[in-house]
Design an enzyme around this catalytic site. Structure first.
Site, mmCIF file in Angstrom:
data_model
loop_
_atom_site.group_PDB
_atom_site.id
_atom_site.type_symbol
_atom_site.label_atom_id
_atom_site.label_comp_id
_atom_site.label_asym_id
_atom_site.label_seq_id
_atom_site.Cartn_x
_atom_site.Cartn_y
_atom_site.Cartn_z
ATOM 1 N N CYS A 7 0.838 -1.197 0.000
ATOM 2 C CA CYS A 7 0.000 0.000 0.000
ATOM 3 C C CYS A 7 0.872 1.246 0.000
ATOM 4 O O CYS A 7 0.604 2.218 -0.690
ATOM 5 C CB CYS A 7 -0.889 -0.044 1.237
ATOM 6 S SG CYS A 7 -2.146 1.220 1.346
ATOM 7 N N GLY A 50 -5.698 -4.130 7.452
ATOM 8 C CA GLY A 50 -4.591 -3.971 6.526
ATOM 9 C C GLY A 50 -4.745 -2.677 5.748
ATOM 10 O O GLY A 50 -5.264 -1.694 6.275
ATOM 11 N N CYS A 51 -4.284 -2.665 4.521
ATOM 12 C CA CYS A 51 -4.346 -1.447 3.701
ATOM 13 C C CYS A 51 -5.756 -0.897 3.662
ATOM 14 O O CYS A 51 -6.705 -1.583 3.260
ATOM 15 C CB CYS A 51 -3.866 -1.754 2.286
ATOM 16 S SG CYS A 51 -3.881 -0.318 1.199
ATOM 17 N N PHE A 52 -5.924 0.361 4.078
ATOM 18 C CA PHE A 52 -7.277 0.903 4.203
ATOM 19 C C PHE A 52 -7.982 1.100 2.869
ATOM 20 O O PHE A 52 -9.198 1.207 2.826
ATOM 21 C CB PHE A 52 -7.320 2.176 5.042
ATOM 22 C CG PHE A 52 -6.284 3.230 4.767
ATOM 23 C CD1 PHE A 52 -5.676 3.389 3.530
ATOM 24 C CD2 PHE A 52 -5.909 4.104 5.787
ATOM 25 C CE1 PHE A 52 -4.740 4.375 3.304
ATOM 26 C CE2 PHE A 52 -4.967 5.107 5.578
ATOM 27 C CZ PHE A 52 -4.374 5.242 4.330
ATOM 28 N N TYR A 197 -2.609 -3.100 -7.064
ATOM 29 C CA TYR A 197 -2.131 -3.323 -5.699
ATOM 30 C C TYR A 197 -2.823 -4.523 -5.062
ATOM 31 O O TYR A 197 -2.175 -5.416 -4.501
ATOM 32 C CB TYR A 197 -2.371 -2.081 -4.815
ATOM 33 C CG TYR A 197 -2.351 -2.456 -3.359
ATOM 34 C CD1 TYR A 197 -1.151 -2.743 -2.713
ATOM 35 C CD2 TYR A 197 -3.537 -2.616 -2.655
ATOM 36 C CE1 TYR A 197 -1.127 -3.163 -1.399
ATOM 37 C CE2 TYR A 197 -3.529 -3.031 -1.334
ATOM 38 C CZ TYR A 197 -2.313 -3.304 -0.715
ATOM 39 O OH TYR A 197 -2.311 -3.738 0.573
#
Length: 216
Positions: A7, A50-52, A197
């Site tokens: 991220c 995790g990655c927002f 991503y």
């Protein structure tokens, strides 16, 4: 390992590309979930997965969710920046504040929807993103939310559905700091970069391994 899977790394490339292409425009990319009127009664819940970017995208799909905001919570630094959080120096986790209509979706239903979007067996990491800033957590706002969150976690562990103990934290909510504007609604404003991503990080592959293929 492919490049630019985290991220943090993707955001640097994404921001540069957005500035170059002129796509970083205030107000663009509002999600369908944000279309509620101000008269709608609302409640707020906070989840870290995790990655927002991904957590926000997952909650935006839930009927009854009015809006989502990516941000930082659980640390010891006021007004942290993305760079500070990403280096793991602030104690914060990337998280999403979910504003929802409790007449259309309950807190218990949000909890039920949250679990299959994360890897609850891994501490201080989610998928390719490593570090406590990517830990999974439920940040409760009151005693009832705490009770429901702990009951939901206990039920999941008792079900035997997962091949190990659930390590997702259940902790009291502290100050939530909204992330920088370019992170908000990233999945809808930058779908190509977001999908690059998400797939590159192996998120959906791991989720399918843990939870099975998504319905539909």
């Amino acid at each position: 390992m492919i490049n630019l899977t985290t991220c943090w790394q993707t955001s640097l490339l994404g921001l540069a590309g957005l500035l170059f292409s002129g796509l970083l425009v205030a107000g663009e990319g509002a999600t369908p979930a944000a279309s509620a009127t101000s008269k709608t009664p609302a409640a707020v819940a906070v989840f870290a997965g995790g990655c927002f970017w991904c957590t926000e995208a997952d909650f935006d799909k839930i009927p009854g969710v009015l809006s989502t905001t990516s941000g930082y919570i659980g640390g010891h630094v006021e007004n942290p920046t993305y760079e500070e959080v990403s280096y793991g120096a602030t104690g914060h986790a990337e998280a999403v504040q979910v504003r929802y209509d409790p007449g259309k979706v309950t807190y218990a239903q949000l909890l039920e929807a949250f679990w299959p979007t994360i890897d609850p067996l891994t501490a201080n990491a989610q998928f390719c993103d490593k570090g406590s800033q990517y830990r999974s957590a439920i940040f409760y706002g009151n005693a009832e939310e705490q009770r429901q969150a702990e009951a939901s976690k206990a039920a999941l562990e008792k079900s035997g559905r997962l091949p190990g103990p659930v390590v997702t934290e259940i902790v009291p909510a502290t100050t939530f700091y909204p992330a920088e504007d370019y992170h908000q609604d990233y999945h809808s404003k930058n779908p190509l970069r977001y999908n690059y991503y998400r797939h590159g990080c192996g998120r959906d592959d791991r989720l399918e391994q843990l939870w099975g293929k998504p319905a539909g």
